[in-house]
Design an enzyme around this catalytic site. Structure first.
Site: not given
Ligand code: IPE
Ligand code: IPE
Ligand code: MG
Length: 224
Positions: A12, A29, A122
């Site tokens: 995240d 991303h 893996l």
């Molecule tokens: C969780 O992250 C999903 C992934 C890392 C793919 P999000 O950014 O979507 O989670 P929330 O919405 O902040 O809980």
């Molecule tokens: C990557 O982080 C997780 C995915 C859903 C691909 P985010 O896109 O949630 O990034 P933040 O949390 O908004 O910074």
């Molecule tokens: Mg996020």
């Protein structure tokens, strides 16, 4: 010292990272892929057998179409570009979550799973359109006509992660302490590490620090 068979990661913070750089969320991303590559390398080095990466949740469909499409394109390019080298490294790719993308992406994902199915070094579970509640519902629906009482084993066997041991540790980057519908059944006894850094800033040193700390953690499993 605790052994590690399976590490699960909520990757995240990409979007915030992109914005912090004065660029777009999608820029974050794209940069996040580099961290994925580093994690795969380090995980192999440590002889860990399973790695589960949360890449797109059942809730992430709420994001703007432009961002969703960018994420799917990024995944497509990554698999096309890296499948041969992943296969040579003896990595097995498994998608957890229902494949409801374009025909092109669905076929590519099926092909990646098929091509790498016999690899043993893996296993990488890519959680895509994955949600834990959805996974559990899917399992319960498969079991609902069973004559006998449902057992823990029955549930395990019907999760998308069947044949994968439960993760001993879960890491979430991005400075947020929540699980966001990830592996709720499987992490019943996992050690959880919430990391402040955003995913693109997460380094091999950070990862190894968590692995060492985990190894020294006293795990009770209800005992003393
Ligand atoms: C969780 O992250 C999903 C992934 C890392 C793919 P999000 O950014 O979507 O989670 P929330 O919405 O902040 O809980
Ligand atoms: C990557 O982080 C997780 C995915 C859903 C691909 P985010 O896109 O949630 O990034 P933040 O949390 O908004 O910074
Ligand atoms: Mg996020």
């Amino acid at each position: 010292m605790n052994q590690i068979k399976h590490v699960a990661i909520i990757m995240d913070g990409n979007g915030r990272w992109g914005i912090k750089q004065g660029k777009t969320r999608n820029f974050g991303h794209e940069k996040g892929i580099k961290t994925v590559e580093m994690i795969i390398k380090e995980t192999i080095k440590k002889k860990i057998k399973f790695l589960t990466l949360f890449a797109f949740s059942t809730e992430n469909w709420k994001r703007p179409q432009g961002e969703r499409n960018f994420l799917f394109k990024l995944l497509e390019f990554y698999i096309k570009d890296k499948l041969d080298s992943l296969n040579k490294e003896k990595i097995k790719i498994k998608i957890i979550g229902q494949k409801i993308f374009t025909n092109k992406l669905n076929s590519l994902l099926n092909y990646a799973e098929y091509k790498t199915r016999k690899n043993k070094k893996l296993q990488i579970n890519i959680a895509l359109n994955y949600g834990s509640k959805n996974e559990l519902l899917h399992a319960f629906n498969k079991l609902k006509n069973k004559k006998k009482k449902i057992t823990i084993r029955d549930i395990k066997k019907n999760l998308f992660t069947k044949n994968t041991p439960d993760p001993e540790l879960l890491i979430r980057t991005g400075n947020t302490k929540r699980l966001s519908n990830f592996l709720l059944w499987q992490i019943a006894y996992s050690e959880i590490f919430f990391e402040k850094k955003l995913w693109p800033d997460f380094t091999a040193h950070d990862y190894n620090k968590i692995l060492s700390k985990f190894r020294k953690t006293k795990r009770n499993f209800g005992n003393i």
